[in-house]
Scaffold this active site. Structure first.
Site, mmCIF file in Angstrom:
data_model
loop_
_atom_site.group_PDB
_atom_site.id
_atom_site.type_symbol
_atom_site.label_atom_id
_atom_site.label_comp_id
_atom_site.label_asym_id
_atom_site.label_seq_id
_atom_site.Cartn_x
_atom_site.Cartn_y
_atom_site.Cartn_z
ATOM 1 N N THR A 197 7.381 -2.901 -8.839
ATOM 2 C CA THR A 197 6.089 -2.066 -9.115
ATOM 3 C C THR A 197 6.059 -2.048 -10.835
ATOM 4 O OG1 THR A 197 6.307 -0.902 -7.482
ATOM 5 C CG2 THR A 197 4.889 0.131 -8.666
ATOM 6 N N THR A 251 2.105 -3.753 -7.299
ATOM 7 C CA THR A 251 3.424 -3.974 -6.814
ATOM 8 C C THR A 251 3.602 -5.180 -5.813
ATOM 9 O OG1 THR A 251 5.274 -2.906 -5.993
ATOM 10 C CG2 THR A 251 3.029 -2.628 -4.836
ATOM 11 N N GLU A 294 5.091 -5.358 1.515
ATOM 12 C CA GLU A 294 4.649 -4.277 1.695
ATOM 13 C C GLU A 294 4.608 -3.375 2.823
ATOM 14 O OE1 GLU A 294 3.459 -4.043 -1.729
ATOM 15 O OE2 GLU A 294 3.971 -1.902 -1.239
ATOM 16 N N SER A 311 1.390 4.960 0.328
ATOM 17 C CA SER A 311 2.132 4.428 -0.852
ATOM 18 C C SER A 311 2.325 5.865 -1.760
ATOM 19 C CB SER A 311 1.301 3.375 -1.709
ATOM 20 O OG SER A 311 1.690 3.369 -3.168
ATOM 21 N N SER A 312 3.310 5.769 -2.666
ATOM 22 C CA SER A 312 3.290 6.926 -3.770
ATOM 23 C C SER A 312 2.699 6.565 -4.704
ATOM 24 C CB SER A 312 4.785 7.072 -3.766
ATOM 25 O OG SER A 312 5.545 7.389 -2.836
#
Lengths: 174, 375
Positions: free
Chosen positions: A1, A19, A40, A59-60
């Protein structure tokens, strides 16, 4: 990322996180196109029971822009589950503890993993670590810390740009 | 008589001129001088100095903030190929010069056909073609450039195409991760980072990405469609399928970016603009909303206060971990719960559950264990 923060002359801003997920993603390479493919879909692991065609994995990632009357702060982090840790730490240190943007980004972080074990970046305050253990927190050691914060801030006509030294980053401007 | 009048007028004009000149000089000298390590016009913060400079140069040649970001991202795809690239996806938060903020989401999606028991493989390996999502990266750049671009699309690709074709010394961070691909399962990728004798390259060796340069050149000259339909798409899918993957050319052709308003979270004097789920900005906002209720300042890092501050911080993350299961793609489930996370009232409730003198067992935080990801 990776995260890129940009502030342009006209006051417009971009905060973008990009990312292929894990290191070299799926590790599948396309020799005909030169493209390295993501992995992913592994971000669904442990989070959902089913997945559906067209669905995006959770996702964060949190590319953020903060705007006040007099300031603009463009910030984001990399590092999977450590993304939130990276940004929250930088923002608290800069907005509330009074550190410069550079000091705030460099401040060592504490990461709480999915099992609620607490992991401290190497330079973290030893006394605080001992005190937190005494309060009952389970301390573990992380092999790597992947949080890398890149940010740009404009205040009073001057722009401060900081790329995280953890990834040997360097900002540029004029 | 007339002559002396003319002389008086010219003296006055001269004095006036001097006055104006002095004012201008003072204005220039006193002009708001920015401290040494800051900039007065624009800036880019990327992972590497080279890519920050490429982004800055785009800004300096009249590019918009989005133009600069795209150029810096493309550069990062060769400077840090272990981190990101056109085989992945991204999320943009863009604020225009009027202050309006939009989100451009080009995160990867699940392909139409995928391994039925995929999630059962989580505990085994997270590498391999079964985990590949439909890449959105280039569609994201296309949409961002369409909405906010100023320079020609091809201009943004030039610096990276040159880097990829001419080669450059492997930077330290990239070199650190090359051993990760020194395995039998990653021969194809390993070959990309090997010299003609098959030795794995290391930091400082010259690396070239010639095939990627060709692909980027086609995209630069023919647009994003060249990646998502036509020859590149066919080549990409053929390689993925030869690696056992299930993506098809239909998946690439069908990929769509979403553009939405940013979610806004008040944070003291600031408004914080974040992307909605499936991004993680809401967890960030929850942590900050919980912590702002402790009225932190520099004294919060002194003596006993410091331990208490970090104890609250760790407790906040433990509650946040338990709530992550509510982050999912809003097109596949309501985001009502997620919206709740950004509200002060919810943060106040969570803060009321935090004990200042002890921590609790996992069930107290109602958590659902999930794998930590590092991407």
């Amino acid at each position: 990322t990776t995260h890129v923060s940009v502030l342009a002359e006209d006051g417009s801003a971009v905060s973008v996180t990009s990312t292929i997920n894990h290191i070299f993603g799926s590790k599948v390479f396309s020799p005909r196109t030169g493209v390295i493919l993501n992995n992913e879909l592994s971000d669904f692991c442990g989070r959902v029971d089913n997945i559906f065609p067209g669905e995006q994995p959770p996702s964060s990632m949190a590319p953020a822009v903060l705007k006040s009357q007099s300031k603009t702060l463009v910030i984001g982090s990399t590092g999977g589950s450590m993304i939130t840790t990276g940004i929250a730490s930088a923002l608290m240190n800069h907005l509330w503890f009074g550190k410069s943007l550079k000091e705030a980004i460099a401040a060592p972080v504490v990461y709480v993993d999915s099992q609620n074990a607490v992991k401290f970046e190497p330079a973290f305050d030893k006394d605080v670590i001992e005190d937190l253990k005494a309060l009952g927190h389970k301390r573990e050691t992380a092999k790597h810390f992947y949080n890398v914060v890149n940010a740009v801030e404009k205040e009073g006509g001057c722009i401060c740009a900081v790329s995280d030294a953890r990834k040997l980053g360097k900002a540029a401007g004029y | 008589m007339a002559r002396s009048k003319a002389r008086v007028y010219s003296c006055c004009a001269l004095i006036l001129l001097c006055l104006v000149a002095i004012i201008v000089c003072i204005a220039v000298l006193v002009r708001h001088k920015c401290p040494d390590d800051t900039f007065s016009s624009a800036a880019v913060a990327a992972d590497s100095g080279k890519c920050s400079e490429i982004g800055r140069d785009i800004l300096q040649s009249g590019g918009s903030a989005v133009d600069g970001a795209i150029a810096a991202l493309l550069c990062t795809s060769v400077m840090n190929p272990q981190s990101m690239g056109i085989g992945g996806g991204s999320i943009f938060t863009v604020m225009d010069s009027s202050g309006k903020v939009n989100i451009i989401n080009s995160r990867e999606t699940v392909p139409r056909s995928f391994k039925p028991d995929l999630l059962k493989s989580c505990s085994k390996t997270l590498a391999g073609s079964q985990w590949i999502g439909v890449p959105g990266e280039i569609r994201g750049y296309e949409q961002a450039h369409r909405l906010y671009g100023k320079l020609p699309w091809a201009t943004l690709f030039k610096p990276t195409i040159q880097l990829a074709r001419e080669g450059f010394p492997i930077p330290q961070v990239q070199g650190r991760y090359l051993p990760y691909i020194d395995t039998n399962e990653t021969q194809s990728l390993r070959k990309l980072f090997s010299d003609k004798n098959g030795n794995l390259l290391k930091t400082g060796d010259i690396v070239k990405f010639e095939k990627l340069a060709d692909t980027l050149e086609i995209i630069a000259n023919h647009g994003a469609d060249a990646f998502y339909t036509g020859r590149i798409a066919e080549d990409l899918i053929r390689d993925i399928q030869e690696a056992g993957g299930t993506l098809t050319t239909q998946d690439l052709a069908a990929y769509r970016v979403t553009v939405t308003d940013a979610w806004v979270v008040p944070l003291g004097e600031y408004k914080m603009y974040i992307p909605p789920p499936p991004a993680g900005g809401i967890i960030l906002s929850l942590i900050l909303n919980i912590m702002k209720g402790y009225h932190l300042n520099s004294a919060s890092l002194v003596g006993e206060q410091k331990t208490r501050t970090y104890h609250h911080y760790v407790e906040a993350f433990k509650f946040a971990n338990g709530l992550k299961k509510h982050i999912h793609d809003p097109q596949f489930g309501s985001d009502e719960m997620a919206k709740k996370f950004t509200e002060d009232s919810f943060a106040n409730h969570i803060r009321s559950l935090i004990s200042s003198d002890k921590t609790h067992d996992p069930q107290y935080y109602n958590i659902t264990p999930y794998l930590d990801s590092m991407g």
